[in-house]
Scaffold this motif. Structure first.
Motif, PDB file in Angstrom:
ATOM      1  N   GLU A 240       7.635  11.962   1.184  1.00  0.00           N
ATOM      2  CA  GLU A 240       7.149  11.896   2.562  1.00  0.00           C
ATOM      3  C   GLU A 240       6.350  10.638   2.890  1.00  0.00           C
ATOM      4  O   GLU A 240       6.059  10.390   4.057  1.00  0.00           O
ATOM      5  N   ARG A 241       5.999   9.831   1.897  1.00  0.00           N
ATOM      6  CA  ARG A 241       5.189   8.643   2.161  1.00  0.00           C
ATOM      7  C   ARG A 241       5.748   7.406   1.456  1.00  0.00           C
ATOM      8  O   ARG A 241       5.045   6.697   0.742  1.00  0.00           O
ATOM      9  N   PRO A 242       7.033   7.114   1.647  1.00  0.00           N
ATOM     10  CA  PRO A 242       7.591   5.927   0.975  1.00  0.00           C
ATOM     11  C   PRO A 242       6.941   4.630   1.432  1.00  0.00           C
ATOM     12  O   PRO A 242       6.900   3.658   0.661  1.00  0.00           O
ATOM     13  N   GLY A 243       6.424   4.585   2.662  1.00  0.00           N
ATOM     14  CA  GLY A 243       5.740   3.386   3.114  1.00  0.00           C
ATOM     15  C   GLY A 243       4.469   3.124   2.323  1.00  0.00           C
ATOM     16  O   GLY A 243       4.139   1.968   2.009  1.00  0.00           O
ATOM     17  N   LEU A 244       3.743   4.179   1.992  1.00  0.00           N
ATOM     18  CA  LEU A 244       2.559   4.033   1.147  1.00  0.00           C
ATOM     19  C   LEU A 244       2.956   3.745  -0.297  1.00  0.00           C
ATOM     20  O   LEU A 244       2.275   2.983  -0.995  1.00  0.00           O
ATOM     21  N   TYR A 245       4.025   4.362  -0.743  1.00  0.00           N
ATOM     22  CA  TYR A 245       4.513   4.100  -2.103  1.00  0.00           C
ATOM     23  C   TYR A 245       4.726   2.609  -2.307  1.00  0.00           C
ATOM     24  O   TYR A 245       4.387   2.061  -3.370  1.00  0.00           O
ATOM     25  N   ARG A 246       5.290   1.939  -1.312  1.00  0.00           N
ATOM     26  CA  ARG A 246       5.588   0.518  -1.454  1.00  0.00           C
ATOM     27  C   ARG A 246       4.326  -0.306  -1.694  1.00  0.00           C
ATOM     28  O   ARG A 246       4.384  -1.415  -2.253  1.00  0.00           O
ATOM     29  N   ARG A 247       3.151   0.217  -1.295  1.00  0.00           N
ATOM     30  CA  ARG A 247       1.904  -0.530  -1.479  1.00  0.00           C
ATOM     31  C   ARG A 247       1.341  -0.410  -2.895  1.00  0.00           C
ATOM     32  O   ARG A 247       0.348  -1.073  -3.218  1.00  0.00           O
ATOM     33  N   GLY A 365      11.449  -0.443  -4.568  1.00  0.00           N
ATOM     34  CA  GLY A 365      10.428  -0.791  -3.582  1.00  0.00           C
ATOM     35  C   GLY A 365       9.828   0.397  -2.874  1.00  0.00           C
ATOM     36  O   GLY A 365       8.620   0.441  -2.627  1.00  0.00           O
ATOM     37  N   PHE A 366      10.663   1.393  -2.540  1.00  0.00           N
ATOM     38  CA  PHE A 366      10.204   2.499  -1.711  1.00  0.00           C
ATOM     39  C   PHE A 366      10.203   3.845  -2.428  1.00  0.00           C
ATOM     40  O   PHE A 366       9.866   4.858  -1.832  1.00  0.00           O
ATOM     41  N   GLY A 367      10.603   3.881  -3.681  1.00  0.00           N
ATOM     42  CA  GLY A 367      10.415   5.086  -4.454  1.00  0.00           C
ATOM     43  C   GLY A 367      11.641   5.955  -4.605  1.00  0.00           C
ATOM     44  O   GLY A 367      12.718   5.685  -4.063  1.00  0.00           O
ATOM     45  N   PRO A 368      11.466   7.059  -5.352  1.00  0.00           N
ATOM     46  CA  PRO A 368      12.593   7.937  -5.697  1.00  0.00           C
ATOM     47  C   PRO A 368      13.310   8.537  -4.515  1.00  0.00           C
ATOM     48  O   PRO A 368      14.481   8.919  -4.639  1.00  0.00           O
ATOM     49  N   ALA A 369      12.664   8.651  -3.354  1.00  0.00           N
ATOM     50  CA  ALA A 369      13.346   9.237  -2.192  1.00  0.00           C
ATOM     51  C   ALA A 369      14.590   8.460  -1.817  1.00  0.00           C
ATOM     52  O   ALA A 369      15.533   9.021  -1.249  1.00  0.00           O
ATOM     53  N   MET A 370      14.630   7.173  -2.136  1.00  0.00           N
ATOM     54  CA  MET A 370      15.773   6.352  -1.766  1.00  0.00           C
ATOM     55  C   MET A 370      17.007   6.669  -2.611  1.00  0.00           C
ATOM     56  O   MET A 370      18.092   6.167  -2.339  1.00  0.00           O
ATOM     57  N   ARG A 371      16.853   7.515  -3.621  1.00  0.00           N
ATOM     58  CA  ARG A 371      17.999   7.955  -4.418  1.00  0.00           C
ATOM     59  C   ARG A 371      18.639   9.204  -3.838  1.00  0.00           C
ATOM     60  O   ARG A 371      19.633   9.694  -4.379  1.00  0.00           O
ATOM     61  N   PHE A 372      18.091   9.726  -2.742  1.00  0.00           N
ATOM     62  CA  PHE A 372      18.550  10.993  -2.176  1.00  0.00           C
ATOM     63  C   PHE A 372      18.800  10.833  -0.678  1.00  0.00           C
ATOM     64  O   PHE A 372      18.283   9.918  -0.036  1.00  0.00           O
ATOM     65  N   PHE A 378      13.473   8.097   6.790  1.00  0.00           N
ATOM     66  CA  PHE A 378      12.463   7.029   6.811  1.00  0.00           C
ATOM     67  C   PHE A 378      13.137   5.669   6.903  1.00  0.00           C
ATOM     68  O   PHE A 378      12.706   4.791   7.669  1.00  0.00           O
ATOM     69  N   THR A 379      14.201   5.477   6.129  1.00  0.00           N
ATOM     70  CA  THR A 379      14.861   4.179   6.105  1.00  0.00           C
ATOM     71  C   THR A 379      15.398   3.794   7.470  1.00  0.00           C
ATOM     72  O   THR A 379      15.203   2.660   7.928  1.00  0.00           O
TER      73      THR A 379
END
Length: 417
Positions: A240-247, A365-372, A378-379
């Motif tokens: 739910e927070r890939p934008g924060l993950y990138r930081r 860059g944006f975390g495991p969510a991008m694998r699903f 978000f993207t």
């Protein structure tokens, strides 16, 4: 000249296209809709993600998976896996309703040009655009272990190479891997009468738990909230927070990318494997060679094994070097992170201005969510905002194109081949 070319028509590409169309961008979308789901997964497989975490994304949230199922008298309930063929049909329905036309030709080349990019289709037609969004899914990144590379396709394949396993009926097959693709492929093979075994490097298999009920006491939800990647606060953060993950610092992101949500089987395939499929743990193929009737594998910790066919369910490795459709002068200039995947900024823009990336290739860059599929929501919104910012700023050497802006320079949609 188009504002945006979307290359790829899977969940990410279709979601990006829907948001771009709603933003008023002059848009062209290329790719066979839901091709990976239609062409690279055999019947009988199911989505591992929960139905409510598997929506494609449109700005008005009208074309959701649950709406598709309801319109056809079926359900999309928590804890009930969705067949992949249903999900593929849902994606086609989404494409018809939420995307302004899809050109099903394959883009074979993308190169820089003054003011943006040009893309060449399989039949040689050339299209110009100020920005490009690559949403090419997982198929460019198929990973086969080095000992198995070089053997012919009639002896060794990747799990994603199959939409029909029936040709293995009555034969002897060895599946390499310990994740969902390996375990579900092996279960399907066993159920059709194939002599099958699984070889896994790990010392034990991991299985996902049956998801807890959607409605739970508040204290249970507070301790382990639901998320698009499973229960727990850590999964919630990834989902739910890939934008924060990138930081997060890059070393932290690299560690998470290599360890989080590792290979595991879904709860609903466990009994089908444990009762029917021999699983050999702690074993790794060191060499492989063709022999009469099949393949001879040398297996560390177990000695030789002969089998008629090997299916490598060994995942995907997203790297810059595997983006073969990008011209050499473009691909070679992309900045990368430690695992070899392209670096992306806060809005999914690569180090090449105007070239945006989506999906698995952005997981570092944006975390495991991008694998699903869950990561597509978000993207799509974030990437299209980035495209609009890039258009307002202009691509170096090119015209500025902002829908609704005060000025716009038009150019032909296509260039001479």
């Amino acid at each position: 000249m188009y504002d945006l070319l979307v290359v790829g028509a899977g969940p990410y590409g279709l979601s990006i296209a829907s948001h771009a169309a709603a933003a008023g961008l002059k848009l062209r979308v290329f790719g066979r809709p839901m091709a990976s789901w239609r062409d690279h997964m055999p019947a009988g497989m199911y989505l591992k993600s929960e139905p409510w975490a598997s929506h494609l994304s449109d700005p008005d949230r009208r074309w959701r998976l649950d709406a598709y199922c309801a319109g056809r008298g079926t359900t999309a309930r928590h804890g009930e896996p969705i067949p992949v063929e249903v999900f593929a049909e849902y994606g086609l329905w989404f494409a018809r309703n939420a995307v302004p036309g899809v050109d099903e030709r394959t883009v074979t080349g993308i190169a820089p040009r003054t003011g943006g990019f040009e893309a060449v289709t399989e039949d040689g037609e050339v299209f110009a655009a100020r920005t490009v969004a690559l949403a090419v899914g997982v198929m460019p990144f198929v990973e086969i272990p080095p000992p198995l590379r070089g053997l012919p396709r009639d002896l060794v394949t990747h799990s994603s190479h199959h939409d029909d396993l029936s040709r293995f009926g009555g034969r002897d097959v060895t599946v390499i891997g310990g994740g969902q693709a390996a375990l579900e492929t092996a279960a399907l093979l066993a159920e059709q009468g194939t002599r099958v075994r699984v070889l896994a490097r790990a010392d034990r298999l991991c299985w996902n738990d049956v998801p807890p009920p959607w409605r739970r006491p508040r204290w249970q939800s507070a301790r382990a909230p639901h998320s698009g990647l499973g229960c727990g606060w850590r999964n919630w953060f990834y989902a739910e927070r890939p934008g924060l993950y990138r930081r997060l610092p890059e070393p932290t992101r690299a560690r998470i990318a290599s360890t989080a949500l590792g290979p595991a089987g879904a709860w609903w395939v466990r009994d089908r494997v444990e009762t029917a499929v021999p699983v050999r743990l702690g074993q790794e193929v060191t060499t492989a060679r063709a022999v009469p009737g099949g393949v001879r594998l040398e297996v560390r910790g177990a000695g030789p094994l002969e089998t008629e066919h090997v299916i490598a369910a060994t995942g995907f490795r997203a790297s810059r070097d595997r983006l073969g459709m990008l011209a050499d002068e473009l691909r070679g200039t992309l900045a990368v992170v430690g695992d070899g995947s392209p670096a992306v900024g806060r809005d999914f823009e690569s180090s090449c201005p105007g070239l945006f990336l989506a999906g698995l290739v952005t997981a570092s860059g944006f975390g495991p969510a991008m694998r699903f599929v869950h990561g597509a929501t978000f993207t799509a919104g974030t990437l299209v905002q980035g495209v609009r910012r890039r258009l307002r700023a202009g691509v170096p050497g090119g015209a500025i194109a902002v829908p609704g802006g005060r000025s716009r320079q038009d150019a032909p949609d296509t260039l001479p081949a």
